[in-house]
Design a protein around this motif. Sequence first.
Motif, PDB file in Angstrom:
ATOM      1  N   GLN A 331       0.826  -1.209   0.000  1.00  0.00           N
ATOM      2  CA  GLN A 331       0.000   0.000   0.000  1.00  0.00           C
ATOM      3  C   GLN A 331       0.860   1.258   0.000  1.00  0.00           C
ATOM      4  N   ASP A 339      -4.121   3.806   4.139  1.00  0.00           N
ATOM      5  CA  ASP A 339      -4.337   2.361   4.229  1.00  0.00           C
ATOM      6  C   ASP A 339      -3.119   1.642   4.801  1.00  0.00           C
ATOM      7  N   LYS A 342      -3.089   2.021   8.516  1.00  0.00           N
ATOM      8  CA  LYS A 342      -4.154   1.188   9.070  1.00  0.00           C
ATOM      9  C   LYS A 342      -3.713  -0.272   9.131  1.00  0.00           C
TER      10      LYS A 342
END
Length: 390
Positions: A331, A339, A342
């Motif tokens: 990502q 993202d 996360k």
Amino acid sequence: MPTNLGKRVVYQRRIARMTQQELADAAGVHVGTLRKIERNSRGASDNVVEALAAALGVDPSLLLGSRDRTDARVHAAMPSLSAVIAAYEVPDDGPVRQLNELRTVADEAMTWRLASQYVRIARHLPSLIGELIRAFHLASAEEKPEIAGLLVAALRTADAVAYKYSARDLSARLIDLMRWAAPYADDPLLDATVAYVRTETFFAARAFAPGLRMLEAALDRAPTSDDDAAMAARGALHMRAAVIAGRAGLVAAADTHLAEARRLGDAVSESVYQGTAFGPNSVRVHEVSVAVSLGGDHVRRALDVANDWTPPRDLPAERHSGFYIEVARAQLWSGLVHDAFKSLKAARHIAPQHTRDHPWVREDAATLRRLRRGDAESLSNFAEWCHAGE
């Protein structure tokens, strides 16, 4: 004693919705002792911290809090572990439990490895390995093969800590001792397991092509029967071969091994075989790992897997968190900054000890902090937690 140990125990107890009495009963400590720990008016031994963590269903590092303190506990065990394996031919005298008891504690230690409980491993494995070495030398001809297998399993568990904490020489010695003990077990499946673990030495040396050759030779020797254990052994070797082929930039070899791992994974149930998780879910995790290893245009494959599939909660913590660490890198490379952070937080939640000291986590957290210099405090806290940029 960590200054905030009491606060962390209270916090985790409330998340678990347990009263003080319930936690004390589950951990096997007196409720008065727990009250004092929570008030920070008394310390807690390593055994008590581990008991509380087990009762709360969390990793001990979440209660210890301090990364430096956690690391110190692991590194403090390295000399005793080194001394035990150095004396494998002439072990110290000491007690040896019955075979059924040794089997139980060795199996428990394996669960610690799969759950990335490195502090617990560091504390208990030196004495367990010493006891298993004594048991091996004292064993009858009938018991020696099984004890050899238990010794290999314990050495693998200890190696997980040595390799994770960059004690590369110690890791190599543990693997050498695994290779010494495995033939006494007279188990071809165990030989495949040792080859799987031995790949670490090739990863550490960045000798990817030789590592691939070693794994392919192990596949040539592996049992060819169609029972689940044998298929899982071959499948695990193919998974490992796919990843190291990816690191070597050998696209065709990586795809070939991954396809064979996928075929074998679909033929068995997801489970732990000879100490290695294998099945369709594990293969899916390795699809991401191979894609990230190959880089470039292949990274899209990792993102496609992450978008379409979520690892089941019962996947071993080390493998489960590893999935999110690999996805985070893909990502980040693709510009999906939010993202990526996360995913790193998801990895931390699943296996904090595995995540904190992973070199990619540190690199990615440092990059995220640079890219999002004005972002929320949580990113800075994460970067400091894993000592990003060091």
